[in-house]
Write a protein that holds these residues in place. Sequence first.
Motif, PDB file in Angstrom:
ATOM      1  N   THR A  51      34.570 -25.177 -16.137  1.00  0.00           N
ATOM      2  CA  THR A  51      33.644 -24.310 -15.406  1.00  0.00           C
ATOM      3  C   THR A  51      32.440 -23.934 -16.272  1.00  0.00           C
ATOM      4  N   ARG A  52      32.204 -24.691 -17.347  1.00  0.00           N
ATOM      5  CA  ARG A  52      31.127 -24.364 -18.278  1.00  0.00           C
ATOM      6  C   ARG A  52      30.041 -25.431 -18.256  1.00  0.00           C
ATOM      7  N   LEU A  53      28.867 -25.029 -18.685  1.00  0.00           N
ATOM      8  CA  LEU A  53      27.760 -25.954 -18.894  1.00  0.00           C
ATOM      9  C   LEU A  53      27.512 -26.051 -20.381  1.00  0.00           C
ATOM     10  N   SER A  54      27.334 -27.278 -20.880  1.00  0.00           N
ATOM     11  CA  SER A  54      26.955 -27.456 -22.282  1.00  0.00           C
ATOM     12  C   SER A  54      25.634 -28.208 -22.334  1.00  0.00           C
ATOM     13  N   ALA A  55      24.800 -27.831 -23.303  1.00  0.00           N
ATOM     14  CA  ALA A  55      23.482 -28.454 -23.450  1.00  0.00           C
ATOM     15  C   ALA A  55      23.057 -28.391 -24.912  1.00  0.00           C
ATOM     16  N   ASN A  56      22.191 -29.318 -25.288  1.00  0.00           N
ATOM     17  CA  ASN A  56      21.613 -29.284 -26.630  1.00  0.00           C
ATOM     18  C   ASN A  56      20.440 -28.318 -26.694  1.00  0.00           C
ATOM     19  N   VAL A  57      19.471 -28.468 -25.775  1.00  0.00           N
ATOM     20  CA  VAL A  57      18.260 -27.639 -25.790  1.00  0.00           C
ATOM     21  C   VAL A  57      17.923 -27.212 -24.369  1.00  0.00           C
ATOM     22  N   MET A  58      17.588 -25.919 -24.202  1.00  0.00           N
ATOM     23  CA  MET A  58      17.086 -25.403 -22.925  1.00  0.00           C
ATOM     24  C   MET A  58      15.831 -24.606 -23.225  1.00  0.00           C
ATOM     25  N   GLU A  59      14.714 -24.989 -22.582  1.00  0.00           N
ATOM     26  CA  GLU A  59      13.443 -24.289 -22.767  1.00  0.00           C
ATOM     27  C   GLU A  59      12.874 -23.907 -21.418  1.00  0.00           C
ATOM     28  N   GLY A  60      12.418 -22.651 -21.299  1.00  0.00           N
ATOM     29  CA  GLY A  60      11.826 -22.197 -20.053  1.00  0.00           C
ATOM     30  C   GLY A  60      11.153 -20.857 -20.231  1.00  0.00           C
ATOM     31  N   ASP A  61      10.434 -20.439 -19.187  1.00  0.00           N
ATOM     32  CA  ASP A  61       9.788 -19.128 -19.224  1.00  0.00           C
ATOM     33  C   ASP A  61      10.787 -18.022 -18.884  1.00  0.00           C
ATOM     34  N   GLU A  62      11.470 -18.185 -17.768  1.00  0.00           N
ATOM     35  CA  GLU A  62      12.467 -17.216 -17.309  1.00  0.00           C
ATOM     36  C   GLU A  62      13.825 -17.913 -17.298  1.00  0.00           C
ATOM     37  N   ILE A  63      14.793 -17.379 -18.061  1.00  0.00           N
ATOM     38  CA  ILE A  63      16.088 -18.041 -18.204  1.00  0.00           C
ATOM     39  C   ILE A  63      17.209 -17.036 -17.965  1.00  0.00           C
ATOM     40  N   TYR A  64      18.150 -17.425 -17.097  1.00  0.00           N
ATOM     41  CA  TYR A  64      19.381 -16.652 -16.889  1.00  0.00           C
ATOM     42  C   TYR A  64      20.549 -17.620 -17.019  1.00  0.00           C
ATOM     43  N   LEU A  65      21.518 -17.289 -17.894  1.00  0.00           N
ATOM     44  CA  LEU A  65      22.646 -18.187 -18.151  1.00  0.00           C
ATOM     45  C   LEU A  65      23.974 -17.444 -18.054  1.00  0.00           C
ATOM     46  N   GLU A  66      24.976 -18.117 -17.481  1.00  0.00           N
ATOM     47  CA  GLU A  66      26.371 -17.674 -17.485  1.00  0.00           C
ATOM     48  C   GLU A  66      27.229 -18.864 -17.879  1.00  0.00           C
ATOM     49  N   ASN A  67      28.315 -18.626 -18.596  1.00  0.00           N
ATOM     50  CA  ASN A  67      29.306 -19.659 -18.938  1.00  0.00           C
ATOM     51  C   ASN A  67      28.665 -20.907 -19.545  1.00  0.00           C
ATOM     52  N   CYS A  68      27.843 -20.719 -20.557  1.00  0.00           N
ATOM     53  CA  CYS A  68      27.115 -21.829 -21.166  1.00  0.00           C
ATOM     54  C   CYS A  68      27.380 -21.911 -22.670  1.00  0.00           C
ATOM     55  N   ASP A  69      27.407 -23.138 -23.165  1.00  0.00           N
ATOM     56  CA  ASP A  69      27.430 -23.420 -24.590  1.00  0.00           C
ATOM     57  C   ASP A  69      26.164 -24.225 -24.877  1.00  0.00           C
ATOM     58  N   VAL A  70      25.203 -23.624 -25.579  1.00  0.00           N
ATOM     59  CA  VAL A  70      23.916 -24.273 -25.812  1.00  0.00           C
ATOM     60  C   VAL A  70      23.566 -24.160 -27.298  1.00  0.00           C
ATOM     61  N   LYS A  71      23.089 -25.262 -27.863  1.00  0.00           N
ATOM     62  CA  LYS A  71      22.701 -25.241 -29.274  1.00  0.00           C
ATOM     63  C   LYS A  71      21.418 -24.450 -29.474  1.00  0.00           C
ATOM     64  N   VAL A  72      20.367 -24.730 -28.665  1.00  0.00           N
ATOM     65  CA  VAL A  72      19.088 -24.039 -28.824  1.00  0.00           C
ATOM     66  C   VAL A  72      18.564 -23.612 -27.453  1.00  0.00           C
ATOM     67  N   VAL A  73      18.243 -22.313 -27.321  1.00  0.00           N
ATOM     68  CA  VAL A  73      17.604 -21.776 -26.120  1.00  0.00           C
ATOM     69  C   VAL A  73      16.275 -21.184 -26.551  1.00  0.00           C
ATOM     70  N   ARG A  74      15.181 -21.607 -25.866  1.00  0.00           N
ATOM     71  CA  ARG A  74      13.847 -21.077 -26.155  1.00  0.00           C
ATOM     72  C   ARG A  74      13.211 -20.616 -24.854  1.00  0.00           C
ATOM     73  N   GLY A  75      12.601 -19.430 -24.885  1.00  0.00           N
ATOM     74  CA  GLY A  75      11.950 -18.959 -23.671  1.00  0.00           C
ATOM     75  C   GLY A  75      11.220 -17.660 -23.872  1.00  0.00           C
ATOM     76  N   ARG A  76      10.587 -17.217 -22.790  1.00  0.00           N
ATOM     77  CA  ARG A  76       9.882 -15.949 -22.822  1.00  0.00           C
ATOM     78  C   ARG A  76      10.876 -14.820 -22.545  1.00  0.00           C
ATOM     79  N   ASN A  77      11.396 -14.754 -21.322  1.00  0.00           N
ATOM     80  CA  ASN A  77      12.350 -13.717 -20.938  1.00  0.00           C
ATOM     81  C   ASN A  77      13.709 -14.365 -20.713  1.00  0.00           C
ATOM     82  N   ILE A  78      14.702 -13.925 -21.483  1.00  0.00           N
ATOM     83  CA  ILE A  78      16.016 -14.563 -21.445  1.00  0.00           C
ATOM     84  C   ILE A  78      17.082 -13.499 -21.224  1.00  0.00           C
TER      85      ILE A  78
END
Length: 154
Positions: A94-121
């Motif tokens: 039930t999880r999401l995995s990612a290497n990189v996520m970039e965005g302006d507006e970011i909302y995450l649940e149940n995620c394993d991410v190496k790098v998250v970049r954004g304005r409002n997170i």
Amino acid sequence: AERFEVSGMAKIKQCLSATTLHSTGMLTVEGDINGEEVRSEGMIHCSGLLNCEKLDIYCIGGCKLNEVGAAAISVKEQSWNISKLVGMFMPELTRLSANVMEGDEIYLENCDVKVVRGRNIKLGKNCHIDTLEYSGTFEKDEASSVQNLVKTNA
């Protein structure tokens, strides 16, 4: 395509470009995904770059993304009862995995991410982030963790 819909299962061996992409079930793309609006309810796997304006993922089953670039990103746990039952016994499904996520507006649940970049997170429950860089606002549920938090001036 103008509109690409998957109900069931699809495997694309190259890149996929569509103005609107809606997937219910399982979508696997071995290249890039490009579009304006991408919505997935179920499993999505993309080994290239997922590039869009608006990304909505309702994760049921394991989701795996390489890189994501979008103006607005939302990843939420599917609210179906079967998803909650599966998550109790096999939480990795039930999880999401990612290497990189970039965005302006970011909302995450149940995620394993190496790098998250954004304005409002905003991190909801059960996120594990290696490095998070933000330039606006940052909120985190107490059930989530960030190893390296960086406030930028961008």
